[in-house]
Scaffold this motif. Structure first.
Motif, PDB file in Angstrom:
ATOM      1  N   ASP A 436       0.848  -1.190   0.000  1.00 36.33           N
ATOM      2  CA  ASP A 436       0.000   0.000   0.000  1.00 36.33           C
ATOM      3  C   ASP A 436       0.879   1.234   0.000  1.00 36.33           C
ATOM      4  N   SER A 437       0.256   2.390  -0.262  1.00 43.31           N
ATOM      5  CA  SER A 437       1.011   3.643  -0.369  1.00 43.31           C
ATOM      6  C   SER A 437       0.978   4.448   0.921  1.00 43.31           C
ATOM      7  N   GLY A 438       0.568   3.852   2.011  1.00 35.84           N
ATOM      8  CA  GLY A 438       0.550   4.551   3.288  1.00 35.84           C
ATOM      9  C   GLY A 438       0.096   3.623   4.389  1.00 35.84           C
ATOM     10  N   GLU A 439       0.229   4.084   5.615  1.00 32.45           N
ATOM     11  CA  GLU A 439      -0.124   3.271   6.775  1.00 32.45           C
ATOM     12  C   GLU A 439      -1.618   3.282   7.057  1.00 32.45           C
ATOM     13  N   GLY A 440      -2.365   4.185   6.388  1.00 32.95           N
ATOM     14  CA  GLY A 440      -3.762   4.408   6.746  1.00 32.95           C
ATOM     15  C   GLY A 440      -4.649   3.183   6.672  1.00 32.95           C
ATOM     16  N   THR A 458       1.043 -16.136   6.494  1.00 30.74           N
ATOM     17  CA  THR A 458       1.602 -14.850   6.904  1.00 30.74           C
ATOM     18  C   THR A 458       1.364 -13.822   5.805  1.00 30.74           C
ATOM     19  N   LEU A 459       0.652 -12.753   6.139  1.00 32.81           N
ATOM     20  CA  LEU A 459       0.456 -11.628   5.217  1.00 32.81           C
ATOM     21  C   LEU A 459       1.090 -10.406   5.858  1.00 32.81           C
ATOM     22  N   ARG A 460       2.165  -9.936   5.285  1.00 33.24           N
ATOM     23  CA  ARG A 460       2.894  -8.781   5.833  1.00 33.24           C
ATOM     24  C   ARG A 460       2.394  -7.505   5.163  1.00 33.24           C
ATOM     25  N   PHE A 461       2.141  -6.494   5.977  1.00 40.06           N
ATOM     26  CA  PHE A 461       1.712  -5.191   5.471  1.00 40.06           C
ATOM     27  C   PHE A 461       2.949  -4.372   5.141  1.00 40.06           C
ATOM     28  N   ARG A 462       3.034  -3.898   3.906  1.00 43.11           N
ATOM     29  CA  ARG A 462       4.189  -3.105   3.476  1.00 43.11           C
ATOM     30  C   ARG A 462       3.700  -1.767   2.953  1.00 43.11           C
ATOM     31  N   TYR A 469       5.246   3.085  -4.777  1.00 41.83           N
ATOM     32  CA  TYR A 469       4.038   2.279  -4.938  1.00 41.83           C
ATOM     33  C   TYR A 469       3.587   2.271  -6.398  1.00 41.83           C
ATOM     34  N   GLN A 470       3.549   3.448  -6.991  1.00 41.96           N
ATOM     35  CA  GLN A 470       3.140   3.572  -8.389  1.00 41.96           C
ATOM     36  C   GLN A 470       4.090   2.797  -9.305  1.00 41.96           C
ATOM     37  N   ILE A 480      -0.217  -8.698  -3.274  1.00 40.04           N
ATOM     38  CA  ILE A 480      -1.604  -8.293  -3.075  1.00 40.04           C
ATOM     39  C   ILE A 480      -1.642  -6.792  -2.862  1.00 40.04           C
ATOM     40  N   THR A 481      -2.617  -6.132  -3.438  1.00 40.77           N
ATOM     41  CA  THR A 481      -2.844  -4.720  -3.165  1.00 40.77           C
ATOM     42  C   THR A 481      -4.343  -4.455  -3.244  1.00 40.77           C
ATOM     43  N   SER A 482      -4.731  -3.234  -2.940  1.00 47.75           N
ATOM     44  CA  SER A 482      -6.138  -2.840  -2.979  1.00 47.75           C
ATOM     45  C   SER A 482      -6.324  -1.766  -4.037  1.00 47.75           C
ATOM     46  N   LEU A 483      -7.294  -1.971  -4.928  1.00 49.25           N
ATOM     47  CA  LEU A 483      -7.553  -0.999  -5.988  1.00 49.25           C
ATOM     48  C   LEU A 483      -9.051  -0.769  -6.126  1.00 49.25           C
TER      49      LEU A 483
END
Length: 598
Positions: A436-440, A458-462, A469-470, A480-483
């Motif tokens: 992701d592009s931020g901690e939010g 294990t799913l690590r948040f990066r 990110y772009q 994995i990402t969110s779009l």
């Protein structure tokens, strides 16, 4: 004799009749010669300023060219600065009305569309908008320096023929009812923009468009202003009457959501759209809201729900098995999240075409099966049954049962838990990264991470800065990402960019999931080839079934309203909310500034 020859040549080049609009299906809502769109105030005063905050995930911008691949352009630049041949209305779908084009004529065989430009159309440098400029814009957009999405979208356009100074004809490789709307909606810019440099070197050159606004004062890293062109050529045109009412639109830039929200409360800008249900429910308050200066507005719309999703990159070996992808989706507990995190504000996304005629339900119809049957070997067997339904944890369903199903799928795919860790036969652990592009978004992803841990995954948040990110998205360098994918009432060639096999191997395409499936390609082809809505719907439904049952995406959630906080003492709006208004665009187009005071 010579004058008759000239007349005959002209008559052959220009269609015998043409229309003020083009409708994909049926007739346009507005007849020829209409005065203005119903949802505008034609007497809206001009003047004043709209101050809003960028809705872009980019924290700043480093170019003025929104069409090239590298870098980030300012928010709203394309919408405000570039006119198009046709323009849509916000209270209907699938229709384009003449803007730069005085009229449009689509050939009976569907293989061409002819546009006649308005003689009064002018670029910001005062030069007329000519057919050569339209051709130059098209040739540039399908050239080597722009996003590959344009090439995919326009793959069935053979080219542009200049018939005379103000008449041009787009030629199509095959009939496709959507193509006149697609080419009619392309941005048109002057051949003088960039003074002949290669387009990838046109970076900070001020765009030369023909839209209602130009670039005004800029403070890099802080804000950009667009100023209304008092000599805007289309200011009295029916499709523009009552629009572009602000003399100045200032777009402010903040580093994060917290800074934006506090700046709104402090009165630094006039309008902000909210995507966080938590912020909307708990943090949009304060003195200015209590006095009525700031107002919370929820504006209902009929836009497609889109398919905001967690995207699983099937280029990664760990995500290539459909059963593994389905198991990941079973660990997402939307109902709990909606209660505990979202204040019940959202509905679950269920497919690609929610809130449109293409929305899919139940068992496949006979026409759908006829499209799918030749590709049975490439289609998940479940797609021939009921339409995909996301896992639930309410009404007799439970997370525990879903996790058991996930465990069974993983075991079937060769994954077993050893010492609390999910491993395959080679001993490799199931470890994935969420980018992701931020901690939010960590707060939203955390419950899913905890549920996956129960399966040994294990799913690590990066979190990375937006530029990286772009870059990683462009190179498909993620697990994995969110779009948030925008929906459409008129699906067509753009789905080749989102799910087509060719796009899967094209860097910076929209096929983030890496879908390479001949059945998907065939359904997209059937959609684009549809000559009637009755032919389109089965193709849409079949595509929806295949994609959703393949579990390339884990569907997230959508809202049926635009949540916007705005300064009611500074801004006024028309009484009618157009059903297909895309949030801030409606504000920039049709609202206006109040006189000083309340």
């Amino acid at each position: 004799m010579r004058s008759w020859l000239v007349f005959l040549l002209w008559a052959c080049a220009v269609p015998a009749w043409a229309a003020h609009a083009y409708a994909l299906w049926g007739q346009p809502r507005y007849p020829a010669g209409f005065a203005h769109f119903d949802y505008v105030n034609p007497a809206a005063p001009k003047g004043g300023e709209l101050r809003l905050v960028s809705n872009s995930r980019a924290s700043t911008f480093d170019k003025y060219n929104p069409f090239t691949i590298k870098g980030s352009a300012p928010a709203y630049l394309s919408e405000l600065m570039f006119d198009t041949l046709l323009v849509g209305a916000l209270d209907e779908t699938a229709t384009g009305y003449g803007l730069l084009a005085q009229d449009v004529d689509v050939a009976p065989d569907g293989l061409s569309a002819t546009f006649r430009l308005r003689p009064e159309a002018r670029f910001h440098n005062g030069k007329p908008v000519l057919a050569q400029d339209v051709k130059y814009s098209f040739d540039t957009l399908v050239g080597p320096y722009t996003s590959p999405a344009y090439k995919t979208l326009l793959i069935d356009v053979a080219g542009v023929e200049v018939l005379d100074e103000r008449t041009l004809r787009y030629h199509f490789k095959k009939p496709n009812r959507e193509l006149p709307l697609i080419v009619g909606g392309l941005p048109v810019f002057s051949r003088d923009w960039g003074a002949g440099k290669p387009f990838d070197q046109v970076v900070m050159d001020t765009p030369i468009g023909s839209g209602p606004y130009r670039i005004g004062p800029v403070r890099f890293g802080k804000d950009i202003s667009y100023v209304r062109d008092p000599n805007y050529w289309a200011r009295d045109l029916n499709v523009r009457r009552g629009t572009a009412n602000f003399d100045r639109i200032q777009v402010k830039i903040y580093k994060d959501n917290t800074a934006r929200l506090e700046a709104l409360k402090a009165g630094e800008f006039d309008l902000m759209r909210f995507f966080s249900a938590g912020d909307w429910a708990r943090r949009v308050n304060g003195k200015r809201f209590a006095t009525g200066e700031l107002v919370k507005g929820e504006f209902a719309h009929k836009l497609p729900s889109g398919f905001q999703s967690y995207v699983l990159n099937t280029r990664r070996p760990l995500l290539q098995d459909r059963r593994v992808r389905a198991a990941l989706g079973l660990a997402l507990d939307f109902e709990w999240m909606n209660r505990q995190l979202f204040y019940g504000a959202y509905q679950r996304v269920r497919g690609l075409f929610g809130n449109t005629a293409c929305e899919t339900h139940g068992l496949p119809s006979a026409p759908e099966l006829a499209l799918m049957e030749p590709w049975r070997s490439a289609i998940p067997p479940a797609a021939f049954g009921p339409m995909y339904e996301p896992p639930r944890t309410d009404d007799g369903h439970s997370l525990r049962a879903n996790l058991r199903r996930a465990q069974a799928l993983l075991q079937e795919a060769g994954w077993v838990v050893q010492g609390g860790v999910l491993r395959n036969a080679a001993g490799q652990a199931m470890e994935l990264e969420y980018l992701d592009s931020g901690e939010g978004s960590m707060r939203v992803v955390a419950p899913w991470i905890r549920n996956l841990e129960k399966l040994g995954i294990t799913l690590r948040f990066r979190a990375v800065d937006f530029a990286l990110y772009q870059q990683r998205l462009q190179k498909f360098d993620f697990d994995i990402t969110s779009l948030a994918f925008q929906g459409t009432h008129n699906p067509g060639q753009e789905f080749a960019d989102l799910f087509g096999s060719k796009a899967a191997d094209t860097e910076d395409s929209g096929n983030f999931a890496g879908v390479k499936n001949p059945a998907v390609d065939a359904m997209i082809h059937a959609m684009t080839a549809a000559k009637t809505q009755a032919e389109l719907l089965p193709a849409c439904h079949a595509l929806d079934r295949i994609v959703m049952h393949s579990h390339y995406l884990i569907p997230q959630w959508s809202a049926s309203t635009h949540r916007m906080a705005y300064n009611a003492w500074r801004l006024a709006r028309p009484a009618q909310v157009p059903p297909y208004s895309p949030g801030e665009t409606w504000v920039m187009d049709t609202w206006w500034a109040r006189e000083a005071g309340r």
